[in-house]
Enzyme design. Sequence first.
Site, PDB file in Angstrom:
ATOM      1  N   ASP A 179       0.862  -1.175   0.000  1.00 28.33           N
ATOM      2  CA  ASP A 179       0.000   0.000   0.000  1.00 28.33           C
ATOM      3  C   ASP A 179       0.907   1.237   0.000  1.00 28.33           C
ATOM      4  OD1 ASP A 179      -2.365   1.622   0.544  1.00 28.33           O
ATOM      5  OD2 ASP A 179      -1.611   1.762   2.596  1.00 28.33           O
TER       6      ASP A 179
ATOM      7  N   ASP B   5      -0.384   5.124   1.026  1.00 29.85           N
ATOM      8  CA  ASP B   5      -0.743   6.094   2.067  1.00 29.85           C
ATOM      9  C   ASP B   5      -0.658   5.483   3.460  1.00 29.85           C
ATOM     10  OD1 ASP B   5      -1.330   8.373   0.475  1.00 29.85           O
ATOM     11  OD2 ASP B   5      -3.281   7.524  -0.049  1.00 29.85           O
TER      12      ASP B   5
END
EC number: 3.1.3.5
Length: 336
Positions: A88, A90
């Site tokens: 991922d 963020d």
Amino acid sequence: MRAPSMDRAAVARVGAVASASVCALVAGVVLAQYIFTLKRKTGRKTKIIEMMPEFQKSSVRIKNPTRVEEIICGLIKGGAAKLQIITDFDMTLSRFSYKGKRCPTCHNIIDNCKLVTDECRKKLLQLKEKYYAIEVDPVLTVEEKYPYMVEWYTKSHGLLVQQALPKAKLKEIVAESDVMLKEGYENFFDKLQQHSIPVFIFSAGIGDVLEEVIRQAGVYHPNVKVVSNFMDFDETGVLKGFKGELIHVFNKHDGALRNTEYFNQLKDNSNIILLGDSQGDLRMADGVANVEHILKIGYLNDRVDELLEKYMDSYDIVLVQDESLEVANSILQKIL
């Protein structure tokens, strides 16, 4: 005839040698006992994770150390040839906070920029306050949260389109933002590039912003592939919408399956290190058909008391309010 007596210096030297020998013997016995105890407890002479200082920090939580040890040993055995990274972005590769202040996500970078009107920014903040509480609610299931995430992203993207943002300003918008990558990011990206390890960044953020962040950080290497929500600009370079299927925090399973072709090209890369910060990120490797070993590392940034148990049940390693890539880098150091 009486043998000549030894002088005091010689006696001292013999005594020192004897003393050192005794100390070495005692130390050897203690070490042997330690190894024997470890072997009896774990079935092996030593545990790799017990010898890695990065794993001894209070922020590192592991529910099943034996399982983690086995996975890491499998990753080390497979080496560079079998490894790929699925991560991922963020709050996983980027920081959640710095010196007590929240850092922006890719969406927040746009929300906070000077090109967005105060009225629009207020509406975006209201959406965030409403839907973020739902996203991290420890009681609701992923299935229950799903439609709310679609609502949130659809409404916020609609507001951004109304702002007629110019593509030419993206570089400046990112440069002026408070976004920060986690400590150790250069080592992380550069080592993976040096060993040609594929890096799949799977983000529910804004792809154009994400790419600009890592480009400005000097780590957008050729081995990195970004899958995210990319902006669609008209012929004059003004934002008119977003391309393709919406990616939000809880539909990464679907997105992973749409990228099966990418993963099929990496069929020999059957060992995975997965990094995420939500329950939805656990599904990012669903498009990989031939997983041999997968190590799931989860960053728990918020509502720790409410969510820790759930994270420890689902991630192999949980990093509590950790703003670094130390643990991942220490594992890569052993593999590569």
